[in-house]
Motif scaffolding. Structure first.
Motif: not given
Length: 158
Positions: A145-151
């Motif tokens: 979920d890294l990319v989603r959370a950063v976005r």
């Protein structure tokens, strides 16, 4: 600056060719743009992926690649990872909105810590202890979920 570059041409072509070159220099170009008010100094820095374990550099670079593939500016800290505080200072110096943290414990659980540096700075300036507890500037999410959370964090800050 300028000079002769005969060996440069030979290095790439194998042919000895007389060559010269000149450049005004990047620092002078930036100074001129700043003086004319045409330099955007408000640009947000990259997301910084911190390094907790040199043996896991490929994992950290994988996070950087995932973020970049999603169109998010990102870089990995390349200095000495021994002092974690220096890594966060580096992120602040770069104007980074977010720092990604994954030590051995997080890696074993398949999670990352995402430190919202913008929110953290705001909270540190004006929040009471209760407000600080109600708006954590660091969250744990699954590695997937890294990319989603950063976005989500970047979108929240506009």
């Amino acid at each position: 600056g300028g000079g002769r570059y005969d060996d440069l041409v030979k290095r790439f072509t194998g042919q000895s060719v007389p060559a010269t070159g000149v450049s005004i220099g990047v620092d002078r170009l930036l100074a001129a743009l700043a003086a004319k008010g045409r330099l955007d100094t408000t640009a947000q820095g990259p997301v910084v992926v911190t390094v907790m374990d040199r043996d896991r550099m490929a994992d950290y670079m994988g996070m950087v690649n995932d973020l970049r593939a999603a169109g998010i500016r990102a870089e990995m800290y390349l200095g000495n990872p021994k002092n974690f505080g220096n890594q966060l200072k580096y992120a602040d110096k770069r104007g980074s909105p977010i720092a990604i943290i994954q030590g051995g414990d997080e890696a074993a659980k398949g999670v990352v810590q995402i430190k919202d540096l913008i929110l953290g700075a705001k909270i540190a300036q004006q929040a009471t202890v209760e407000e600080w507890k109600s708006q954590p500037a660091q969250v744990e999410v699954g590695r997937d979920d890294l990319v989603r959370a950063v976005r989500d964090i970047l979108d929240r800050h506009g």
